[in-house]
Design a protein around this motif. Structure first.
Motif, mmCIF file in Angstrom:
data_model
loop_
_atom_site.group_PDB
_atom_site.id
_atom_site.type_symbol
_atom_site.label_atom_id
_atom_site.label_comp_id
_atom_site.label_asym_id
_atom_site.label_seq_id
_atom_site.Cartn_x
_atom_site.Cartn_y
_atom_site.Cartn_z
ATOM 1 N N ASP A 103 -17.770 41.769 -29.155
ATOM 2 C CA ASP A 103 -16.382 41.923 -29.800
ATOM 3 C C ASP A 103 -16.352 41.107 -30.929
ATOM 4 O OD1 ASP A 103 -16.794 39.283 -28.713
ATOM 5 O OD2 ASP A 103 -15.362 39.281 -27.354
ATOM 6 N N THR A 104 -17.185 40.825 -31.753
ATOM 7 C CA THR A 104 -16.988 40.233 -33.209
ATOM 8 C C THR A 104 -17.890 40.893 -34.140
ATOM 9 O OG1 THR A 104 -18.682 38.610 -32.827
ATOM 10 C CG2 THR A 104 -16.622 37.911 -31.637
ATOM 11 N N GLU A 105 -17.719 40.683 -35.080
ATOM 12 C CA GLU A 105 -18.555 40.911 -36.278
ATOM 13 C C GLU A 105 -19.726 40.166 -36.418
ATOM 14 O OE1 GLU A 105 -17.904 43.979 -38.300
ATOM 15 O OE2 GLU A 105 -16.567 44.385 -36.847
ATOM 16 N N GLU A 148 -27.914 49.485 -31.757
ATOM 17 C CA GLU A 148 -26.728 50.195 -31.883
ATOM 18 C C GLU A 148 -25.567 49.250 -31.627
ATOM 19 O OE1 GLU A 148 -24.188 53.941 -29.899
ATOM 20 O OE2 GLU A 148 -26.710 53.915 -29.910
ATOM 21 N N PHE A 149 -24.446 49.081 -32.092
ATOM 22 C CA PHE A 149 -23.634 47.994 -31.630
ATOM 23 C C PHE A 149 -22.192 49.026 -31.220
ATOM 24 C CE2 PHE A 149 -19.599 45.872 -32.681
ATOM 25 C CZ PHE A 149 -19.772 44.552 -31.864
ATOM 26 N N LEU A 150 -21.792 48.600 -30.229
ATOM 27 C CA LEU A 150 -20.485 49.055 -29.690
ATOM 28 C C LEU A 150 -19.521 47.908 -29.571
ATOM 29 C CD1 LEU A 150 -21.712 51.792 -26.991
ATOM 30 C CD2 LEU A 150 -20.970 52.303 -29.257
ATOM 31 N N HIS A 151 -18.186 48.119 -29.929
ATOM 32 C CA HIS A 151 -17.164 47.049 -29.634
ATOM 33 C C HIS A 151 -16.771 47.260 -28.249
ATOM 34 C CE1 HIS A 151 -13.617 44.805 -30.052
ATOM 35 N NE2 HIS A 151 -14.159 44.129 -30.744
ATOM 36 N N ASP A 175 -21.222 39.573 -33.705
ATOM 37 C CA ASP A 175 -22.195 40.414 -32.758
ATOM 38 C C ASP A 175 -22.867 41.690 -33.478
ATOM 39 O OD1 ASP A 175 -21.387 38.525 -30.742
ATOM 40 O OD2 ASP A 175 -19.647 39.827 -30.199
ATOM 41 N N ARG A 176 -21.967 42.253 -34.087
ATOM 42 C CA ARG A 176 -22.426 43.514 -34.885
ATOM 43 C C ARG A 176 -23.407 43.215 -35.776
ATOM 44 N NH1 ARG A 176 -20.274 48.268 -35.812
ATOM 45 N NH2 ARG A 176 -18.088 47.639 -35.108
ATOM 46 N N TYR A 177 -23.238 42.034 -36.492
ATOM 47 C CA TYR A 177 -24.387 41.593 -37.554
ATOM 48 C C TYR A 177 -25.724 41.377 -36.858
ATOM 49 C CZ TYR A 177 -27.193 38.567 -40.596
ATOM 50 O OH TYR A 177 -28.284 38.212 -41.165
ATOM 51 N N TYR A 178 -25.855 40.688 -35.954
ATOM 52 C CA TYR A 178 -26.959 40.291 -35.034
ATOM 53 C C TYR A 178 -27.767 41.643 -34.373
ATOM 54 C CZ TYR A 178 -26.855 35.436 -36.083
ATOM 55 O OH TYR A 178 -26.927 34.309 -36.699
ATOM 56 N N ALA A 179 -26.616 42.470 -33.876
ATOM 57 C CA ALA A 179 -27.156 43.539 -33.166
ATOM 58 C C ALA A 179 -27.925 44.649 -34.235
ATOM 59 C CB ALA A 179 -25.991 44.447 -32.695
ATOM 60 N N GLU A 180 -27.195 44.885 -35.443
ATOM 61 C CA GLU A 180 -27.660 45.657 -36.221
ATOM 62 C C GLU A 180 -28.860 45.080 -37.181
ATOM 63 O OE1 GLU A 180 -24.311 46.737 -38.626
ATOM 64 O OE2 GLU A 180 -23.610 48.178 -37.273
#
Length: 97
Positions: free
Chosen positions: A59-61, A73-76, A63-68
């Motif tokens: 639910d945060t950017e 793949e990142f899903l909010h 989270d997106r950073y570490y996932a990518e």
């Protein structure tokens, strides 16, 4: 998560919460997960499990950073509402509690 686990998905959490807090959360809900750890260790999780698709739900950017960065793949979480089959074709996903 129970349905995903029953379907054979590899599930767990990569979070900024300590491992013991993550484990308590899963245990309190009666869900046996495959891993818990820091979101900054998602690449280690990817190395441990072979899958055709790796998905991190957050639910945060951050989270997106570490996932990518780990090749996930990142899903909010808001993207999942009302999307039937959002994880169709996946045999792995990570969830932030």
């Amino acid at each position: 998560m129970r349905e995903a686990k029953a379907r054979g998905y590899v599930i767990g959490s990569g979070s900024d919460r300590v491992r013991s807090d993550q484990e308590r959360l899963w245990d309190a809900n009666g869900i046996n997960v495959d891993f818990v750890g820091g979101k900054h260790h998602l690449s280690d999780v990817r190395d441990r499990f072979e899958a055709s698709r790796y998905v991190h739900i957050g639910d945060t950017e951050v989270d997106r950073y570490y996932a990518e960065a780990a090749g996930f793949e990142f899903l909010h979480v808001e993207e999942l509402e009302g999307i039937p089959g959002a994880l169709a074709g996946s045999d792995f996903f990570d969830w932030l509690g």
